[in-house]
Write an enzyme that holds these catalytic residues in place. Sequence first.
Site, short mmCIF file in Angstrom:
data_model
loop_
_atom_site.label_atom_id
_atom_site.label_comp_id
_atom_site.label_asym_id
_atom_site.label_seq_id
_atom_site.Cartn_x
_atom_site.Cartn_y
_atom_site.Cartn_z
N ILE A 150 -6.39 42.24 143.03
CA ILE A 150 -5.72 41.00 142.58
C ILE A 150 -5.04 40.35 143.80
CG2 ILE A 150 -4.05 40.00 140.99
CD1 ILE A 150 -4.26 42.52 139.28
N GLY A 201 -10.60 58.30 141.78
CA GLY A 201 -10.14 57.71 143.06
C GLY A 201 -8.99 56.74 142.91
N ASP A 215 4.91 54.66 143.93
CA ASP A 215 3.89 53.69 144.36
C ASP A 215 4.21 52.30 143.79
OD1 ASP A 215 0.90 53.25 145.33
OD2 ASP A 215 1.03 52.42 143.30
N LYS A 219 5.33 48.70 145.71
CA LYS A 219 4.70 47.40 145.43
C LYS A 219 5.76 46.39 144.97
CE LYS A 219 0.31 49.60 144.33
NZ LYS A 219 -0.43 50.33 143.30
P1 NDP Z 1 -7.95 59.02 150.69
O1 NDP Z 1 -7.05 60.19 150.63
O2 NDP Z 1 -9.15 58.98 149.84
O3 NDP Z 1 -8.47 58.85 152.22
C1 NDP Z 1 -7.63 59.01 153.31
C2 NDP Z 1 -8.46 59.04 154.57
O4 NDP Z 1 -7.58 59.12 155.69
C3 NDP Z 1 -9.43 60.20 154.67
O5 NDP Z 1 -10.66 59.75 155.15
C4 NDP Z 1 -8.76 61.13 155.67
O6 NDP Z 1 -9.67 61.86 156.49
C5 NDP Z 1 -8.08 60.13 156.55
N1 NDP Z 1 -6.98 60.70 157.32
C6 NDP Z 1 -5.99 61.51 156.89
N2 NDP Z 1 -5.18 61.82 157.90
C7 NDP Z 1 -5.67 61.19 158.99
C8 NDP Z 1 -5.28 61.13 160.35
N3 NDP Z 1 -4.20 61.76 160.80
N4 NDP Z 1 -6.03 60.39 161.21
C9 NDP Z 1 -7.12 59.73 160.75
N5 NDP Z 1 -7.54 59.74 159.48
C10 NDP Z 1 -6.82 60.48 158.62
O7 NDP Z 1 -7.04 57.73 150.46
P2 NDP Z 1 -7.45 56.34 149.81
O8 NDP Z 1 -8.66 55.82 150.46
O9 NDP Z 1 -7.39 56.45 148.33
O10 NDP Z 1 -6.17 55.45 150.20
C11 NDP Z 1 -5.98 54.99 151.51
C12 NDP Z 1 -4.83 54.00 151.52
O11 NDP Z 1 -5.15 52.91 150.67
C13 NDP Z 1 -3.50 54.55 151.02
O12 NDP Z 1 -2.46 53.94 151.75
C14 NDP Z 1 -3.44 54.08 149.58
O13 NDP Z 1 -2.13 53.93 149.10
C15 NDP Z 1 -4.12 52.73 149.72
N6 NDP Z 1 -4.70 52.24 148.48
C16 NDP Z 1 -5.53 53.03 147.75
C17 NDP Z 1 -6.10 52.56 146.59
C18 NDP Z 1 -6.99 53.40 145.75
O14 NDP Z 1 -7.32 52.96 144.64
N7 NDP Z 1 -7.42 54.57 146.21
C19 NDP Z 1 -5.82 51.20 146.11
C20 NDP Z 1 -4.93 50.42 146.99
C21 NDP Z 1 -4.39 50.95 148.11
P3 NDP Z 1 -10.71 62.92 155.90
O15 NDP Z 1 -11.77 62.08 155.23
O16 NDP Z 1 -11.23 63.62 157.10
O17 NDP Z 1 -9.96 63.77 154.93
N1 HSE Z 2 -2.62 54.91 143.38
C1 HSE Z 2 -2.59 53.49 143.26
C2 HSE Z 2 -2.65 53.11 141.80
C3 HSE Z 2 -3.73 52.88 144.00
O1 HSE Z 2 -2.97 53.97 140.97
O2 HSE Z 2 -2.35 51.96 141.48
C4 HSE Z 2 -3.69 51.38 144.04
O3 HSE Z 2 -2.63 50.92 144.81
#
Ligand code: NDP
Ligand code: HSE
Length: 445
Positions: A150, A201, A215, A219
């Site tokens: 959004i 996820g 969280d 926001k």
């Molecule tokens: P994940 O836990 O799925 O992925 C995190 C990634 O970061 C992994 O690939 C991990 O590596 C990598 N990582 C961890 N530590 C390090 C490091 N020290 N250096 C480099 N890479 C590192 O998280 P998400 O993708 O779900 O979320 C990522 C961000 O997006 C967060 O801030 C979250 O709040 C935000 N977000 C998430 C949403 C969602 O729906 N999931 C929605 C909106 C925002 P590895 O793959 O090797 O474990």
């Molecule tokens: N963990 C967050 C949620 C991801 O459930 O809304 C999106 O920010």
Amino acid sequence: MTATAQTSFNPGKGVGQPVGVAVLGMGTVGTEVIRLMQEYSDEFAARIGGPLELKGVSVSDLEKPRPGVDRELLTDDAMSLVQRDDVDIVVEVIGGIDFPRRVVLAALKAGKSVVTANKALVAAHADELAAAADEAGVDLYFEAAVAAAIPVVGMLRRSLAGDQIQRISGIVNGTTNFILDAMESTGATYEDALAEATRLGYAEADPTADVEGHDAASKAAILASLGFHTRVTFGDVYCEGITKITAADIEAARKAGYTIKLLAICEKIEVDGETKVNARVHPTLIPSEHPLASVKESYNAIYVDAEAAGSLMFYGNGAGGAPTASAVLGDLVGAARNKVHGGRAPGENTYANLPIADFGEAITRYHIDMTVVDRAGVLAELAQKFADAGISLRTLRQEEGERHNYARLVVVTHSAREADLQKMVEELEALDDVQRIDSVIRLDS
Ligand code: NDP
Ligand code: HSE
């Protein structure tokens, strides 16, 4: 006062020049960002005026399979990657605060624009990050940090920049909405619903952030800062999660014509003639016919009440890899256009610098469910207690209790100061006729 101002202009690389991108994190969000960036590379080049080139991807585990990504691009040294000369824009989708803060600051200081989805980082360190971006004359974008797909951040930053916002409220956490919806509509247990939200996820790496409301509080801090031109940080937001909400609460709410949602509410309030900002996150009862009651699964919805625009509602996917990638890629296109053509994105401005209200000063309404001794006059005694405290009642309903000699009393108040309502509950608890307070849930309509 912590107002930020843009200090430098980016002259641009010129049309046709490639824009180097580093992606930090390849989990739920990063994987989708990279997939879509590669799949639609021609579209992005046309929209930007130059191609996006993926220069590197930082992860923590180099051994994990990463389909669709050249292994040569992978590194576990994010700090070096963000400072490389061939990188123009850094996309941070790692999560957490300390490490991303260091690496994002290093990127900004090295003159790279940053796109982040990390609400915890932005809500805790926005001033520091904005100052670093201003000093380097680069962009800091964070559309995906609030409500994933959004476009509420851009809407507050740009579309409503000419209006006076009074209130921003709604459902901003997909995981908790998914859990509450599953408990209500399918009778799922809290544990099963959380496990499913994690599998899909939606949840944070540590889902405590979701279920304890942190969280949503991050926001809320971001929304309040943008909407009220005042720095509001995570610590300024009152925060109560959904861990104490039981199946019985949900069932009782349903029978009474309500749905329980975790709401974030940010508003300007008048306290003794002074305008203050109140931001809070808590489970909230809303009437079943309220539009927010129909927001299901991991969807989010946000209301904005503005003086000239009136009431606006934004609805859509609030979590998940692809929806979040949409917001990240929108920011990436914006930052890349600025790299190619010159200029900078609108920054934040905290010129209003309004004081933050104590939570006790907020105006709320309570729904109180209690078990009382079933004797003549108890209803009148309790009604008098509320009257003495100056709290007006909307409804007071007595039902047969589960145990002999006890009755169930459900009280819905009109709006009152949060501190007065809290005090009232304490006084009720101390009464001999009140066996226990079964639940206290705030109400919004
Ligand atoms: P994940 O836990 O799925 O992925 C995190 C990634 O970061 C992994 O690939 C991990 O590596 C990598 N990582 C961890 N530590 C390090 C490091 N020290 N250096 C480099 N890479 C590192 O998280 P998400 O993708 O779900 O979320 C990522 C961000 O997006 C967060 O801030 C979250 O709040 C935000 N977000 C998430 C949403 C969602 O729906 N999931 C929605 C909106 C925002 P590895 O793959 O090797 O474990
Ligand atoms: N963990 C967050 C949620 C991801 O459930 O809304 C999106 O920010």
